[in-house]
Write a protein that holds these residues in place. Structure first.
Motif, PDB file in Angstrom:
ATOM      1  N   VAL A 193     -43.296 -63.772  53.486  1.00 60.84           N
ATOM      2  CA  VAL A 193     -43.594 -65.175  53.191  1.00 60.84           C
ATOM      3  C   VAL A 193     -44.768 -65.252  52.230  1.00 60.84           C
ATOM      4  CG1 VAL A 193     -44.257 -67.406  54.170  1.00 60.84           C
ATOM      5  CG2 VAL A 193     -42.769 -65.862  55.469  1.00 60.84           C
ATOM      6  N   SER A 194     -44.658 -66.124  51.229  1.00 64.56           N
ATOM      7  CA  SER A 194     -45.731 -66.320  50.257  1.00 64.56           C
ATOM      8  C   SER A 194     -46.044 -67.806  50.134  1.00 64.56           C
ATOM      9  CB  SER A 194     -45.326 -65.774  48.885  1.00 64.56           C
ATOM     10  OG  SER A 194     -46.302 -66.092  47.904  1.00 64.56           O
ATOM     11  N   THR A 195     -47.317 -68.121  49.980  1.00 63.18           N
ATOM     12  CA  THR A 195     -47.730 -69.513  49.750  1.00 63.18           C
ATOM     13  C   THR A 195     -48.253 -69.709  48.335  1.00 63.18           C
ATOM     14  OG1 THR A 195     -49.964 -69.062  50.601  1.00 63.18           O
ATOM     15  CG2 THR A 195     -48.323 -69.858  52.185  1.00 63.18           C
ATOM     16  N   VAL A 196     -48.114 -68.696  47.473  1.00 60.00           N
ATOM     17  CA  VAL A 196     -48.650 -68.760  46.107  1.00 60.00           C
ATOM     18  C   VAL A 196     -47.559 -69.236  45.149  1.00 60.00           C
ATOM     19  CG1 VAL A 196     -49.766 -67.476  44.249  1.00 60.00           C
ATOM     20  CG2 VAL A 196     -50.270 -66.906  46.638  1.00 60.00           C
ATOM     21  N   SER A 197     -47.754 -70.410  44.559  1.00 61.37           N
ATOM     22  CA  SER A 197     -46.782 -70.958  43.611  1.00 61.37           C
ATOM     23  C   SER A 197     -46.927 -70.294  42.246  1.00 61.37           C
ATOM     24  CB  SER A 197     -46.983 -72.469  43.467  1.00 61.37           C
ATOM     25  OG  SER A 197     -48.220 -72.733  42.811  1.00 61.37           O
ATOM     26  N   LYS A 198     -45.950 -70.512  41.383  1.00 60.81           N
ATOM     27  CA  LYS A 198     -46.047 -69.995  40.012  1.00 60.81           C
ATOM     28  C   LYS A 198     -47.244 -70.611  39.296  1.00 60.81           C
ATOM     29  CE  LYS A 198     -41.012 -69.285  39.603  1.00 60.81           C
ATOM     30  NZ  LYS A 198     -40.630 -69.891  40.895  1.00 60.81           N
ATOM     31  N   ALA A 199     -47.498 -71.888  39.553  1.00 64.88           N
ATOM     32  CA  ALA A 199     -48.655 -72.540  38.935  1.00 64.88           C
ATOM     33  C   ALA A 199     -49.957 -71.877  39.381  1.00 64.88           C
ATOM     34  CB  ALA A 199     -48.671 -74.026  39.288  1.00 64.88           C
ATOM     35  N   GLN A 200     -50.057 -71.545  40.666  1.00 66.36           N
ATOM     36  CA  GLN A 200     -51.259 -70.880  41.164  1.00 66.36           C
ATOM     37  C   GLN A 200     -51.410 -69.493  40.558  1.00 66.36           C
ATOM     38  OE1 GLN A 200     -50.173 -71.565  45.324  1.00 66.36           O
ATOM     39  NE2 GLN A 200     -52.129 -72.617  45.635  1.00 66.36           N
ATOM     40  N   LYS A 201     -50.296 -68.815  40.308  1.00 66.15           N
ATOM     41  CA  LYS A 201     -50.369 -67.511  39.644  1.00 66.15           C
ATOM     42  C   LYS A 201     -50.969 -67.647  38.250  1.00 66.15           C
ATOM     43  CE  LYS A 201     -46.534 -65.103  41.916  1.00 66.15           C
ATOM     44  NZ  LYS A 201     -46.121 -63.733  41.803  1.00 66.15           N
ATOM     45  N   GLY A 202     -50.539 -68.696  37.525  1.00 66.75           N
ATOM     46  CA  GLY A 202     -51.075 -68.921  36.187  1.00 66.75           C
ATOM     47  C   GLY A 202     -52.557 -69.211  36.204  1.00 66.75           C
ATOM     48  N   VAL A 203     -52.998 -70.055  37.137  1.00 64.29           N
ATOM     49  CA  VAL A 203     -54.417 -70.391  37.260  1.00 64.29           C
ATOM     50  C   VAL A 203     -55.225 -69.152  37.639  1.00 64.29           C
ATOM     51  CG1 VAL A 203     -56.077 -71.702  38.647  1.00 64.29           C
ATOM     52  CG2 VAL A 203     -53.992 -72.813  37.810  1.00 64.29           C
ATOM     53  N   ARG A 204     -54.661 -68.337  38.506  1.00 70.46           N
ATOM     54  CA  ARG A 204     -55.365 -67.138  38.981  1.00 70.46           C
ATOM     55  C   ARG A 204     -55.662 -66.159  37.848  1.00 70.46           C
ATOM     56  NH1 ARG A 204     -52.393 -64.018  43.761  1.00 70.46           N
ATOM     57  NH2 ARG A 204     -50.876 -63.693  42.113  1.00 70.46           N
ATOM     58  N   LEU A 205     -54.795 -66.105  36.844  1.00 70.08           N
ATOM     59  CA  LEU A 205     -55.030 -65.201  35.725  1.00 70.08           C
ATOM     60  C   LEU A 205     -56.342 -65.526  35.010  1.00 70.08           C
ATOM     61  CD1 LEU A 205     -51.432 -64.951  34.231  1.00 70.08           C
ATOM     62  CD2 LEU A 205     -52.705 -63.130  35.391  1.00 70.08           C
TER      63      LEU A 205
END
Length: 317
Positions: A193-205
């Motif tokens: 299970v993951s709670t990290v959205s694609k948008a959050q991945k982009g912000v995290r970079l």
């Protein structure tokens, strides 16, 4: 506006074919014409924000999606926590080009800090996602869902991150069917299970931050504490994979230990057994250890069964 309720599952690239084959077989063996595989899509999404990240700070994600030369403008809000699930507001409009149409935002209840619209003059493309999407319509336990398998990349000036995930979005029925089918899948394919959205991945970079839920007060209920430690477990697990850092297994195991204090006996036993399996992985070299952990079906099954139990308690209360 639609309320999107979905369960997101991490899957490693070497298991994508197994996941796809499992979903194809479900559809092939079904007598239900509504249960079927849909055409595969190639998707590009450009996400926008200001240089000061005003949208991110306000809990808003704004994008333009290109699908087969058609363009869709989408706004999503942060929404509410559903214990391992995503529940958020979503607005979508067909637009004639890859240019944002700000007049459409009149339908969106923007937070106070964004209502003057001055930020629209400062928007830039901050990251993009390019991925292939396989799609299946599935019915389970009286619930209808769309299951997608996404494989591709998130890219920005600050680097890139992989997209390799399954999403189960509830279209009709109850969450029980969603979890039932996810557990069927998890027994066949290693997923978590993951709670990290694609948008959050982009912000995290750009910011390199791992977002944790707010820790409950000392007077919090057992259910609130269980939900907190469950979310912490999911976040550390995904971070361990993203950072490829075996040291994060220690906080993963600590969160599992804390979580177990607030669960029924059968789930406690399941987590104790899981911790023992993780302990055995310490014998492996660093990268092999993470690979072995990500290939354990018992992890995803435990995550889903605990998440299912927590959601039942929330609805009961």
């Amino acid at each position: 506006m639609a309320t999107e309720l979905e369960l997101k599952l991490m899957v490693q690239s070497e298991y994508l074919k197994s996941a796809s084959d499992f979903l194809d077989e479900i559809c092939t063996l079904s007598d239900n014409e509504e249960q079927s595989r849909q055409p595969t899509l190639s998707l590009m999404n450009a996400y926008f924000d200001t240089g000061e990240a005003d949208l991110m700070k306000a809990g808003i994600a704004m994008r333009i999606r290109a699908v087969n030369n058609k363009f869709i403008q989408t706004v999503k809000t942060r929404g509410s926590s559903r214990v391992g699930m995503h529940a958020r507001g979503e607005w979508e409009w067909q637009v004639p080009s890859d240019k944002l149409d700000f007049s459409l935002l009149a339908e969106v209840p923007l937070p106070d800090e964004l209502k003057d619209m001055s930020w629209t003059n400062k928007l830039v493309e901050v990251y993009r996602t390019d991925f292939e999407r396989q799609v299946w319509n599935i019915e389970a336990q009286g619930s209808t869902m769309e299951v997608v398998c996404d494989h591709g990349l998130v890219t920005s000036p600050y680097g890139e991150d992989s997209i390799c995930e399954l999403e189960l979005e509830l279209k009709d029925g109850s969450e029980a069917g969603l979890y039932h089918f996810a557990l069927e899948l998890a027994q066949q394919v290693p997923v978590q299970v993951s709670t990290v959205s694609k948008a959050q991945k982009g912000v995290r970079l750009k910011y390199g931050q791992i977002e944790f839920p707010e820790k409950p007060l000392n007077m919090a209920s057992r259910l609130e504490l269980a939900s907190y430690w469950y979310e912490v477990w999911l976040i550390y697990w995904e971070a361990m994979h993203f950072m490829q850092d075996e040291a994060l297994l220690q906080p993963v195991r600590h969160s599992i230990e804390e979580l177990g204090k607030y669960l029924p006996v059968e789930l406690q036993k399941q987590l104790i057994s899981l911790d023992g399996q993780m302990d055995e992985c310490f014998m492996e070299e660093e990268l092999l250890m993470i690979k072995k952990l990500m290939g354990m079906t018992s992890v995803g099954i435990a995550m889903l069964e605990v998440g299912q139990w927590l959601n039942k308690q929330v609805h009961t209360d």
